[in-house]
Design an enzyme around this catalytic site. Structure first.
Site, mmCIF file in Angstrom:
data_model
loop_
_atom_site.group_PDB
_atom_site.id
_atom_site.type_symbol
_atom_site.label_atom_id
_atom_site.label_comp_id
_atom_site.label_asym_id
_atom_site.label_seq_id
_atom_site.Cartn_x
_atom_site.Cartn_y
_atom_site.Cartn_z
ATOM 1 N N GLU A 105 -0.230 -4.694 6.618
ATOM 2 C CA GLU A 105 1.068 -4.818 5.951
ATOM 3 C C GLU A 105 1.975 -5.784 6.703
ATOM 4 O OE1 GLU A 105 1.344 -0.403 3.837
ATOM 5 O OE2 GLU A 105 2.151 -0.681 5.851
ATOM 6 N N LYS B 244 13.754 8.598 1.165
ATOM 7 C CA LYS B 244 13.306 7.815 2.326
ATOM 8 C C LYS B 244 14.473 7.204 3.113
ATOM 9 C CE LYS B 244 9.138 8.701 1.112
ATOM 10 N NZ LYS B 244 8.213 7.788 0.481
ATOM 11 N N LYS C 237 6.865 2.284 8.737
ATOM 12 C CA LYS C 237 5.781 2.185 7.771
ATOM 13 C C LYS C 237 4.476 2.558 8.470
ATOM 14 C CE LYS C 237 5.502 -1.496 5.288
ATOM 15 N NZ LYS C 237 4.967 -0.629 4.220
ATOM 16 N N GLY D 285 2.396 5.283 7.160
ATOM 17 C CA GLY D 285 1.942 6.625 6.829
ATOM 18 C C GLY D 285 0.576 6.631 6.172
ATOM 19 N N THR E 191 0.846 -1.192 0.000
ATOM 20 C CA THR E 191 0.000 0.000 0.000
ATOM 21 C C THR E 191 0.882 1.242 0.000
ATOM 22 O OG1 THR E 191 -1.784 -1.124 1.190
ATOM 23 C CG2 THR E 191 -1.737 1.271 1.340
ATOM 24 N N GLY E 192 0.449 2.273 -0.706
ATOM 25 C CA GLY E 192 1.193 3.528 -0.689
ATOM 26 C C GLY E 192 1.539 4.008 -2.081
ATOM 27 N N SER E 193 2.153 5.184 -2.136
ATOM 28 C CA SER E 193 2.356 5.857 -3.421
ATOM 29 C C SER E 193 3.372 5.156 -4.317
ATOM 30 C CB SER E 193 2.781 7.310 -3.182
ATOM 31 O OG SER E 193 3.949 7.368 -2.388
#
Length: 227
Positions: A104, A122, A95, A97, A26-28
């Site tokens: 996850e 990062k 993790k 955010g 999950t995430g950008s």
């Protein structure tokens, strides 16, 4: 920045082969990995089963016609690819955010290979500049909050649209503004023992590979665990 994330996501998809059970992060940055898996299924006939780490990723995967199962329907996951908010030189990371840290971690744990995709911003010497998410049950959440306050962890309840943010698992998230975490492993163990804490965003020594996209292209680092 978006181009770097896309490069990392596409590179990670190269680790996915026919017949695998694949964890979709999950995430950008993980978004681009999922998009590339969808493209390979459509254009190359890639045959996999996927498990997802959030309702957001489930929706994305369904839109790409990626075959899905729940984590309870598989015995293990061949490879999981996910993003990270911070990664230190010892392959510890923060993790959560996006608020999906519990799912996850549940998917990462039975994964034979666990890969993070990040852009070079990062990478940090020490974790902590990014607020550390701690997922807590709603019942007694104020008690946990006050405990963190007394400890000097500068807690704040995560909000969305003026309301307390609620995770897919119906929990709250308390973000800790720690600035620096000198010993992530010890701090993770401390949080594990707090009653009311479901999970936290410290992913210590879990990752096998970190794919980093930067100005010099894509680099792959392998942890001791991944060797």
């Amino acid at each position: 920045m978006e181009n770097l994330k896309k490069m990392a996501g596409i590179k990670a998809a190269e680790f996915v082969k026919d017949g695998m059970v694949v964890g979709l992060g999950t995430g950008s940055t993980a978004y681009y990995f999922v998009e590339e898996i969808g493209r390979r299924i459509k254009e190359e006939g890639l045959q996999i089963i996927a498990v997802t780490t959030s309702s957001v990723t489930t929706k994305q995967a369904e839109g790409l016609n990626i075959p899905l199962k729940s984590i309870d329907q598989v015995d293990f996951v061949d490879v999981t690819v996910d993003g990270a908010d911070e990664v230190d030189s010892q392959f510890n990371g923060i993790k959560g955010g996006g608020g999906a840290l519990l799912m996850e971690k549940v998917v990462a744990t039975p994964s034979k290979e666990y890969i993070w995709v990040v852009d070079e911003s990062k990478l940090v010497e020490k974790l902590g500049a990014f607020k550390l998410p701690v997922e807590v049950v709603q019942y007694g959440a104020e008690q946990v909050f006050r405990r963190f306050e007394r400890a000097g962890y500068k807690p704040s309840f995560r909000e969305k649209d003026g309301q307390r943010f609620v995770t897919d698992m119906q929990n709250f998230i308390i973000d800790l503004a720690l600035d620096v975490i000198e010993n992530p492993i010890a701090f993770g163990q401390e949080l594990d023992h707090v009653v009311g804490v479901v999970e936290h965003g410290l992913f210590n020594q879990m990752v096998d590979k970190v794919i980093v996209a930067g100005r010099d292209g894509v680099q792959i680092s392998t942890s001791k665990k991944g060797k």
